[in-house]
Design a protein around this motif. Structure first.
Motif, mmCIF file in Angstrom:
data_model
loop_
_atom_site.group_PDB
_atom_site.id
_atom_site.type_symbol
_atom_site.label_atom_id
_atom_site.label_comp_id
_atom_site.label_asym_id
_atom_site.label_seq_id
_atom_site.Cartn_x
_atom_site.Cartn_y
_atom_site.Cartn_z
ATOM 1 N N VAL A 249 0.820 -1.218 0.000
ATOM 2 C CA VAL A 249 0.000 0.000 0.000
ATOM 3 C C VAL A 249 0.854 1.270 0.000
ATOM 4 O O VAL A 249 0.451 2.301 -0.538
ATOM 5 C CB VAL A 249 -1.029 -0.007 1.170
ATOM 6 N N LEU A 252 1.702 1.804 -3.622
ATOM 7 C CA LEU A 252 0.470 2.246 -4.267
ATOM 8 C C LEU A 252 0.198 3.712 -3.916
ATOM 9 O O LEU A 252 -0.168 4.517 -4.774
ATOM 10 C CB LEU A 252 -0.667 1.376 -3.727
ATOM 11 N N ASP A 253 0.390 4.033 -2.651
ATOM 12 C CA ASP A 253 0.207 5.411 -2.193
ATOM 13 C C ASP A 253 1.158 6.349 -2.944
ATOM 14 O O ASP A 253 0.762 7.430 -3.378
ATOM 15 C CB ASP A 253 0.461 5.467 -0.683
ATOM 16 N N TRP A 256 -0.223 7.035 -6.402
ATOM 17 C CA TRP A 256 -1.349 7.974 -6.385
ATOM 18 C C TRP A 256 -0.916 9.387 -6.018
ATOM 19 O O TRP A 256 -1.401 10.373 -6.562
ATOM 20 C CB TRP A 256 -2.430 7.482 -5.420
ATOM 21 N N ARG A 257 -0.013 9.493 -5.048
ATOM 22 C CA ARG A 257 0.471 10.825 -4.670
ATOM 23 C C ARG A 257 1.213 11.483 -5.825
ATOM 24 O O ARG A 257 1.086 12.690 -6.037
ATOM 25 C CB ARG A 257 1.423 10.728 -3.483
ATOM 26 N N GLY A 260 -1.316 12.784 -8.041
ATOM 27 C CA GLY A 260 -1.950 13.944 -7.417
ATOM 28 C C GLY A 260 -1.073 15.186 -7.484
ATOM 29 O O GLY A 260 -1.557 16.287 -7.749
ATOM 30 N N ILE A 261 0.216 15.004 -7.252
ATOM 31 C CA ILE A 261 1.135 16.145 -7.306
ATOM 32 C C ILE A 261 1.239 16.659 -8.742
ATOM 33 O O ILE A 261 1.122 17.855 -8.990
ATOM 34 C CB ILE A 261 2.523 15.760 -6.749
ATOM 35 N N HIS A 264 -1.593 18.774 -9.873
ATOM 36 C CA HIS A 264 -1.872 20.020 -9.162
ATOM 37 C C HIS A 264 -0.683 20.960 -8.999
ATOM 38 O O HIS A 264 -0.873 22.104 -8.609
ATOM 39 C CB HIS A 264 -2.451 19.703 -7.772
ATOM 40 N N THR A 265 0.519 20.472 -9.264
ATOM 41 C CA THR A 265 1.695 21.306 -8.995
ATOM 42 C C THR A 265 1.699 22.600 -9.816
ATOM 43 O O THR A 265 1.161 22.657 -10.921
ATOM 44 C CB THR A 265 3.004 20.528 -9.257
ATOM 45 N N ARG A 266 2.307 23.612 -9.234
ATOM 46 C CA ARG A 266 2.498 24.914 -9.902
ATOM 47 C C ARG A 266 3.961 25.167 -10.208
ATOM 48 O O ARG A 266 4.319 26.205 -10.739
ATOM 49 C CB ARG A 266 1.980 26.027 -8.994
ATOM 50 N N TRP B 256 -1.248 23.663 -3.573
ATOM 51 C CA TRP B 256 -1.841 22.793 -4.596
ATOM 52 C C TRP B 256 -1.388 21.346 -4.438
ATOM 53 O O TRP B 256 -2.166 20.417 -4.618
ATOM 54 C CB TRP B 256 -1.495 23.313 -5.992
ATOM 55 N N ARG B 257 -0.111 21.160 -4.138
ATOM 56 C CA ARG B 257 0.381 19.795 -3.957
ATOM 57 C C ARG B 257 -0.301 19.123 -2.758
ATOM 58 O O ARG B 257 -0.628 17.942 -2.803
ATOM 59 C CB ARG B 257 1.891 19.796 -3.718
ATOM 60 N N TYR B 259 -3.206 19.681 -1.635
ATOM 61 C CA TYR B 259 -4.542 19.304 -2.081
ATOM 62 C C TYR B 259 -4.471 18.056 -2.977
ATOM 63 O O TYR B 259 -5.243 17.104 -2.796
ATOM 64 C CB TYR B 259 -5.151 20.486 -2.840
ATOM 65 N N GLY B 260 -3.533 18.045 -3.908
ATOM 66 C CA GLY B 260 -3.375 16.900 -4.813
ATOM 67 C C GLY B 260 -3.064 15.620 -4.052
ATOM 68 O O GLY B 260 -3.600 14.550 -4.360
ATOM 69 N N ILE B 261 -2.221 15.718 -3.044
ATOM 70 C CA ILE B 261 -1.877 14.524 -2.255
ATOM 71 C C ILE B 261 -3.101 14.056 -1.471
ATOM 72 O O ILE B 261 -3.448 12.875 -1.493
ATOM 73 C CB ILE B 261 -0.697 14.820 -1.306
ATOM 74 N N LYS B 263 -6.201 14.453 -2.062
ATOM 75 C CA LYS B 263 -7.227 13.903 -2.956
ATOM 76 C C LYS B 263 -6.875 12.516 -3.485
ATOM 77 O O LYS B 263 -7.735 11.824 -4.012
ATOM 78 C CB LYS B 263 -7.402 14.834 -4.168
ATOM 79 N N HIS B 264 -5.598 12.150 -3.425
ATOM 80 C CA HIS B 264 -5.180 10.902 -4.063
ATOM 81 C C HIS B 264 -4.515 9.886 -3.144
ATOM 82 O O HIS B 264 -4.337 8.739 -3.536
ATOM 83 C CB HIS B 264 -4.247 11.211 -5.233
ATOM 84 N N THR B 265 -4.130 10.319 -1.943
ATOM 85 C CA THR B 265 -3.364 9.407 -1.087
ATOM 86 C C THR B 265 -4.142 8.143 -0.729
ATOM 87 O O THR B 265 -5.374 8.153 -0.651
ATOM 88 C CB THR B 265 -2.899 10.121 0.200
ATOM 89 N N ARG B 266 -3.401 7.089 -0.516
ATOM 90 C CA ARG B 266 -3.958 5.803 -0.065
ATOM 91 C C ARG B 266 -3.520 5.486 1.354
ATOM 92 O O ARG B 266 -3.850 4.428 1.888
ATOM 93 C CB ARG B 266 -3.483 4.690 -1.000
ATOM 94 N N LYS B 267 -2.733 6.350 1.972
ATOM 95 C CA LYS B 267 -2.163 6.046 3.286
ATOM 96 C C LYS B 267 -1.548 7.328 3.826
ATOM 97 O O LYS B 267 -0.629 7.863 3.213
ATOM 98 C CB LYS B 267 -1.075 4.977 3.107
ATOM 99 N N ILE B 268 -2.054 7.807 4.952
ATOM 100 C CA ILE B 268 -1.517 9.078 5.457
ATOM 101 C C ILE B 268 -1.625 9.124 6.976
ATOM 102 O O ILE B 268 -2.653 8.765 7.553
ATOM 103 C CB ILE B 268 -2.239 10.283 4.786
ATOM 104 N N GLU B 272 1.006 14.109 9.135
ATOM 105 C CA GLU B 272 1.135 14.619 7.764
ATOM 106 C C GLU B 272 -0.196 15.233 7.316
ATOM 107 O O GLU B 272 -0.214 16.277 6.664
ATOM 108 C CB GLU B 272 1.553 13.512 6.787
ATOM 109 N N ILE B 323 -4.579 4.059 6.382
ATOM 110 C CA ILE B 323 -5.275 3.697 5.140
ATOM 111 C C ILE B 323 -6.728 4.170 5.205
ATOM 112 O O ILE B 323 -7.240 4.773 4.263
ATOM 113 C CB ILE B 323 -5.203 2.167 4.919
#
Lengths: 335, 335
Positions: A249, A252-253, A256-257, A260-261, A264-266, B256-257, B259-261, B263-268, B272, B323
């Motif tokens: 996981v 996998l995380d 996905w991260r 996501g980055i 959305h990154t700038r 933005w990052r 937010y992107g993380i 929205k997409h993370t599977r484990k946090i 963090e 998770i």
């Protein structure tokens, strides 16, 4: 017309591209290091006059007509060697429209003919290179010795003059730390593997170039067969390693991260981009992320520093480029 | 009925919540540390019998009826003190439906009455606390000395027995590194500021608690006025600092990052999460991100470790919780 690198080839989960390069020289001229500018230009035009009438997709480009940015961008896209960007005098490039054929004139040899194909496709890359080689041989006195084979300026190319290489994406094997062991194994088999973007860095996007080393005393067919056999094993090994990794996981995380980055990154550097797109690429081929792989292919090539500057037709500073890169990535990924 | 913490209050870009706490004791009983379980239970019931008939939103909860997870979750939501989770004997809580009123019985004092409101709202938090206090005073013999004021077990609460506090979100001032200087300034004004989640950590989500220190020789009104004045200055200072920060593309990129993380993370992890949601919150109030702030409020409370376990009604291990947290965040943010 799409550039070759946007297409998705066979086994492209692991093999990004296949390249075959032939080194050729013309008997009527001394080797490049002994050739003055006038003679070089004469040679360039004679190759041009042989090839261009045969293939309407080819164009002839005087290197002196290009800006430094354009030249470095071509090197980033592997159309020319990094060395070829350093000086333009007496140098010209013959390039096909989709950039799958590029012929450097007066690089180390008179003619450095290269064919690139998307994915794992040694057969058609070699076939295309061979066709062009046949045209050259039929119209020009290509330097060839019955005993040694094709004569080249550097002895390491003597014989077939052929270097076949595969760009491999090996993120899982990199994570497993098996690449250095692999390097020593393949060297015993007459092959070499090295980072495609910057030696040994973890920020090379986990992309490696596997190529044949031996050109003398071996036929083209044999060299290609060896390369193909090893590549097939590596493809399996990488696929198995990925299957294992995506069960975790945390990995996998990371996939996905990364997505996501990127969405959305700038502001993102090229090295971080390469690191993240590598994970996203795994995600796409492991059916985790639903993204057209052509977008990934396009990004991987177009987000390189000089290629960005060439597209923008200006010399952006790194900080500005990082912002532009982020904007383009979001545009393409729909972030 | 929404819990208070989901609502968006006044100045909630900086002030997450306002809390007023009154410490009260009943003359008929010795202080808590001298009170046996039987007497404590008697006291609990007498307070219950005074308050519950007056307000149908209140319920009475024996602490011994709660699991450890439920108790810790209540502490995470600031409904009870961390100390109150350690022992249940002779303790009971009176709680309103939306959790804006919570009354700990037999904590350090007989009665610890707390009112929380979303945003910056000292007036209505105090008004509500005062109303309940008036009911208590009218029906019970509240320990009060003409010269000292309300009598409390610990001398630091003697006088008004009131602690008013504001939860402040100060990411920009934290980034500027001005918080420790601020701490020494406010202490000279009879206030104190400290991290709301873990001292001095950068992973506390940049949330601080500003509260009055002095209870003796000062009226409630004066104490509230001091707190309000300082808070208004801090709000302005934080807002100005944010305006500056979001001009910086690196900071914008971090928002933005984050937010992107999320929205997409599977484990946090929780720490963090707190770090990222802090940046997202800035993004929302600076009109960079278009997210309903109620979602942010809900997440900030509900993603705390014990609150997750309480919601799941099981004791998840940290790795499983990370998770689950990721899954919930994606659900709420629509990732």
């Amino acid at each position: 017309m799409n550039k070759w690198y946007i297409e998705q080839g066979k086994d492209s989960d692991v093999v990004l591209s296949t390249r075959v390069r032939l080194a050729r020289n013309i008997e009527d001229y001394p080797f490049v290091n002994k050739l003055d500018t006038e003679k070089r230009n004469e040679l360039n035009k004679s190759v041009r006059d042989v090839l261009l009438p045969e293939d309407s997709s080819l164009s002839y480009i005087e290197m002196s007509s290009l800006s430094d940015i354009q030249k470095i961008s071509m090197a980033e896209r592997h159309l020319i060697s990094p060395e070829y960007t350093s000086s333009s005098e007496g140098r010209a490039l013959i390039l096909s429209e989709n950039e799958d054929v590029s012929i450097m004139l007066n690089e180390e040899d008179h003619i450095r003919l290269q064919v690139i194909k998307a994915g794992f496709d040694l057969e058609s890359a070699y076939k295309k290179a061979d066709e062009i080689d046949n045209i050259l041989s039929s119209k020009l006195n290509i330097a060839f010795d019955e005993r040694l084979g094709f004569l080249t300026q550097c002895v390491t190319n003597l014989g077939t003059g052929m270097r076949a290489s595969l760009m491999l994406h090996l993120p899982a094997m990199t994570k497993q730390g098996v690449i250095s062991r692999l390097a020593s194994t393949v060297s015993k088999l007459g092959l070499t593997i090295r980072g495609a973007y910057g030696e040994g860095s973890s920020h090379n996007g986990d992309i490696y170039q596997l190529s044949n080393q031996i050109t003398l005393g071996i036929s083209e067919k044999e060299a290609l067969f060896n390369l193909e056999s090893i590549a097939k094993q590596l493809i399996e090994q990488e696929r198995n390693a990925r299957k294992e990794l995506v069960e975790d996981v945390s990995y996998l995380d990371n996939i996905w991260r990364s997505y996501g980055i990127l969405k959305h990154t700038r502001k993102i550097s090229c090295s971080e981009f390469m690191e993240l797109i590598s994970l996203v690429r795994v995600g796409v081929f492991e059916n985790i992320l639903d993204i057209d792989v052509k977008k990934i292919n396009e990004l991987t090539v177009c987000m390189q520093p000089a290629t960005i500057n060439a597209a923008r037709q200006e010399n952006l500073q790194p900080a500005q480029r990082d912002i532009y890169r982020a904007d383009e990535i979001r545009k393409i990924l729909g972030g």
